[in-house]
Design a protein around this motif. Structure first.
Motif: not given
Length: 151
Positions: A64, A73-77, A79, A101-103, A114
């Motif tokens: 981050d 980021p609009q998506e950041f997870s 697992e 998973a980043l977007g 990206q």
């Protein structure tokens, strides 16, 4: 880092664990935050889940810091999975893997962010993430009793 971001902590770090019931414990850090853990029969995290969460969290913070300089980021997870085994080495995890998973929004800054994700994840894995680096490196853990005796 911005002026509002606390400086990374270096040096000794500790938490305190206290029993609250059979196989149930409360963990408190020096800043007063608390979490509870158990053996997996209730909703509490297990120690193994906390280890996986620590790997995810440590690496996510590293990544981050790097990617958010370019775009939010609009998506950041993340697992993280591992397999618990019992073998000649005792109980431990194998096949630990973190899936990021980043977007980002379309456009030049999103594309730049990206593009840096693979390098940021590799930097976290190879150098920055204290938690995963500790798991990967040989790290002795000393156990002592309250009277100072080593076991």
């Amino acid at each position: 880092m911005s002026d509002a971001t606390p400086a990374p902590q270096h040096g000794p770090t500790s938490v305190r664990l206290e029993r609250t019931g059979f196989a149930e414990f409360r963990i408190t850090n020096a800043r007063g935050a608390e979490i509870t853990i158990g053996q997996g029969e209730g909703a509490d995290f297990t120690p193994v889940e906390l280890l996986l969460a620590a790997i995810a969290g440590c690496s996510a913070i590293d990544v981050d810091h790097i990617v958010s300089k370019r775009a939010e980021p609009q998506e950041f997870s993340v697992e993280v999975q591992g397999t618990k085994v019992r073998d000649e080495d005792g109980n431990h995890l194998t096949d630990v893997a973190a899936d990021f998973a980043l977007g980002f929004a379309e456009g030049e800054t999103g594309e730049q962010a990206q593009e840096v994700v693979p390098r940021a994840v590799a930097m976290s894995r190879d150098r920055l993430c204290t938690v995963s680096r500790t798991v990967v490196l040989p790290t002795p853990v000393d156990f002592t009793l309250a009277d100072g005796r080593s076991v």
